[in-house]
Design a protein around this motif. Structure first.
Motif, short mmCIF file in Angstrom:
data_model
loop_
_atom_site.label_atom_id
_atom_site.label_comp_id
_atom_site.label_asym_id
_atom_site.label_seq_id
_atom_site.Cartn_x
_atom_site.Cartn_y
_atom_site.Cartn_z
N LEU A 86 -4.44 7.75 -7.67
CA LEU A 86 -3.72 8.89 -8.24
C LEU A 86 -4.74 9.89 -8.76
CD1 LEU A 86 -0.92 7.14 -10.33
CD2 LEU A 86 -0.69 8.29 -8.13
N ASN A 87 -4.64 11.14 -8.31
CA ASN A 87 -5.53 12.16 -8.86
C ASN A 87 -4.93 12.72 -10.14
OD1 ASN A 87 -3.70 14.27 -8.18
ND2 ASN A 87 -4.54 14.38 -6.11
N LYS A 88 -5.68 13.54 -10.82
CA LYS A 88 -5.23 14.06 -12.12
C LYS A 88 -3.91 14.83 -12.00
CE LYS A 88 -8.72 12.30 -14.11
NZ LYS A 88 -8.57 10.95 -14.57
N GLU A 89 -3.72 15.57 -10.92
CA GLU A 89 -2.48 16.31 -10.72
C GLU A 89 -1.29 15.36 -10.56
OE1 GLU A 89 -0.44 19.51 -7.65
OE2 GLU A 89 -2.62 19.31 -7.67
N ASN A 90 -1.49 14.28 -9.77
CA ASN A 90 -0.43 13.27 -9.61
C ASN A 90 -0.02 12.71 -10.97
OD1 ASN A 90 -2.21 11.98 -6.80
ND2 ASN A 90 -0.38 13.24 -6.69
N ILE A 91 -1.02 12.44 -11.81
CA ILE A 91 -0.76 11.85 -13.12
C ILE A 91 -0.02 12.83 -14.02
CG2 ILE A 91 -1.86 10.93 -15.20
CD1 ILE A 91 -4.08 9.84 -13.28
N ILE A 92 -0.50 14.06 -14.07
CA ILE A 92 0.13 15.06 -14.93
C ILE A 92 1.58 15.31 -14.52
CG2 ILE A 92 0.08 17.52 -15.55
CD1 ILE A 92 -3.04 17.26 -15.40
N LYS A 93 1.82 15.37 -13.20
CA LYS A 93 3.16 15.67 -12.70
C LYS A 93 4.00 14.41 -12.48
CE LYS A 93 1.95 19.98 -10.42
NZ LYS A 93 1.93 20.72 -9.15
N ASN A 94 3.48 13.26 -12.88
CA ASN A 94 4.18 11.98 -12.72
C ASN A 94 4.58 11.72 -11.26
OD1 ASN A 94 4.15 11.33 -15.53
ND2 ASN A 94 5.77 12.84 -15.81
N GLN A 95 3.70 12.03 -10.34
CA GLN A 95 3.99 11.86 -8.92
C GLN A 95 3.61 10.46 -8.46
OE1 GLN A 95 1.71 15.19 -7.45
NE2 GLN A 95 3.54 16.45 -7.28
N ASP A 103 -8.25 10.86 -18.87
CA ASP A 103 -9.50 11.40 -18.34
C ASP A 103 -10.58 10.33 -18.22
OD1 ASP A 103 -8.41 13.96 -18.17
OD2 ASP A 103 -8.96 14.41 -20.24
N GLU A 104 -10.40 9.19 -18.84
CA GLU A 104 -11.42 8.14 -18.87
C GLU A 104 -11.12 6.98 -17.91
OE1 GLU A 104 -14.25 8.30 -20.74
OE2 GLU A 104 -13.61 10.29 -21.39
N ILE A 105 -10.03 7.08 -17.13
CA ILE A 105 -9.64 5.98 -16.26
C ILE A 105 -9.27 6.49 -14.87
CG2 ILE A 105 -8.85 4.49 -18.14
CD1 ILE A 105 -5.98 5.38 -17.51
N ASN A 106 -9.27 5.57 -13.91
CA ASN A 106 -8.72 5.83 -12.58
C ASN A 106 -7.52 4.92 -12.40
OD1 ASN A 106 -10.59 7.76 -11.52
ND2 ASN A 106 -12.08 6.11 -11.34
N LEU A 107 -6.48 5.47 -11.78
CA LEU A 107 -5.26 4.71 -11.56
C LEU A 107 -4.96 4.63 -10.07
CD1 LEU A 107 -3.02 6.29 -14.35
CD2 LEU A 107 -4.30 4.14 -14.44
N TYR A 108 -4.52 3.45 -9.65
CA TYR A 108 -4.20 3.21 -8.25
C TYR A 108 -2.80 2.60 -8.15
CZ TYR A 108 -9.26 3.54 -7.62
OH TYR A 108 -10.56 3.97 -7.61
N LEU A 109 -1.99 3.09 -7.23
CA LEU A 109 -0.70 2.48 -6.96
C LEU A 109 -0.96 1.24 -6.12
CD1 LEU A 109 1.44 5.63 -6.05
CD2 LEU A 109 1.13 4.54 -8.29
N LEU A 110 -0.59 0.08 -6.64
CA LEU A 110 -0.86 -1.17 -5.93
C LEU A 110 0.35 -1.66 -5.15
CD1 LEU A 110 -3.02 -3.28 -5.44
CD2 LEU A 110 -2.22 -4.47 -7.48
N ASP A 111 1.49 -1.72 -5.80
CA ASP A 111 2.75 -2.04 -5.12
C ASP A 111 3.86 -1.31 -5.87
OD1 ASP A 111 3.53 -3.59 -7.35
OD2 ASP A 111 2.88 -5.46 -6.42
N ARG A 112 5.10 -1.56 -5.53
CA ARG A 112 6.19 -0.76 -6.12
C ARG A 112 6.37 -0.97 -7.60
NH1 ARG A 112 12.04 -3.03 -5.47
NH2 ARG A 112 12.34 -1.01 -6.41
N PHE A 113 5.79 -2.04 -8.17
CA PHE A 113 5.91 -2.34 -9.59
C PHE A 113 4.60 -2.18 -10.36
CE2 PHE A 113 9.18 -4.92 -7.54
CZ PHE A 113 10.30 -4.58 -8.28
N THR A 114 3.47 -2.07 -9.67
CA THR A 114 2.16 -2.26 -10.30
C THR A 114 1.23 -1.08 -10.12
OG1 THR A 114 2.41 -4.60 -9.73
CG2 THR A 114 0.25 -3.89 -10.51
#
Length: 84
Positions: free
Chosen positions: A4-13, A33-44
């Motif tokens: 998830l890029n910063k825009e995805n996170i801000i817009k809850n995409q 701003d201090e972490i990276n987030l990855y969509l792993l599965d539909r719950f995680t």
């Protein structure tokens, strides 16, 4: 697994309602701003901090809460990589 890029996170995409609930929890608990987030599965959602520490946050539909896992989901991540 999708970063998830910063825009995805801000817009809850995200892809699912469960991911949306996990993302909302993470935005309240962490400095985004201090972490990276990855969509792993539909719950995680997988979280990687600036020290490369990894945590997995999964929406629990029975308790309606977000659960934290440190290592238990890594096998699932390997399964997902194998199928991609």
């Amino acid at each position: 697994m999708q970063l998830l890029n910063k825009e995805n996170i801000i817009k809850n995409q995200v892809d699912t309602i469960e991911q949306f609930k996990v993302l909302a929890y993470l935005k309240n608990q962490f400095n985004i701003d201090e972490i990276n987030l990855y969509l792993l599965d539909r719950f995680t959602i997988k979280l990687v901090d600036k020290n490369n520490n990894i945590g997995y946050f999964k929406y629990n539909s029975k308790t309606k809460s977000v659960d934290f896992y440190e290592k238990n989901i890594k096998n699932k991540e390997r399964e997902i990589k194998k199928w991609n």
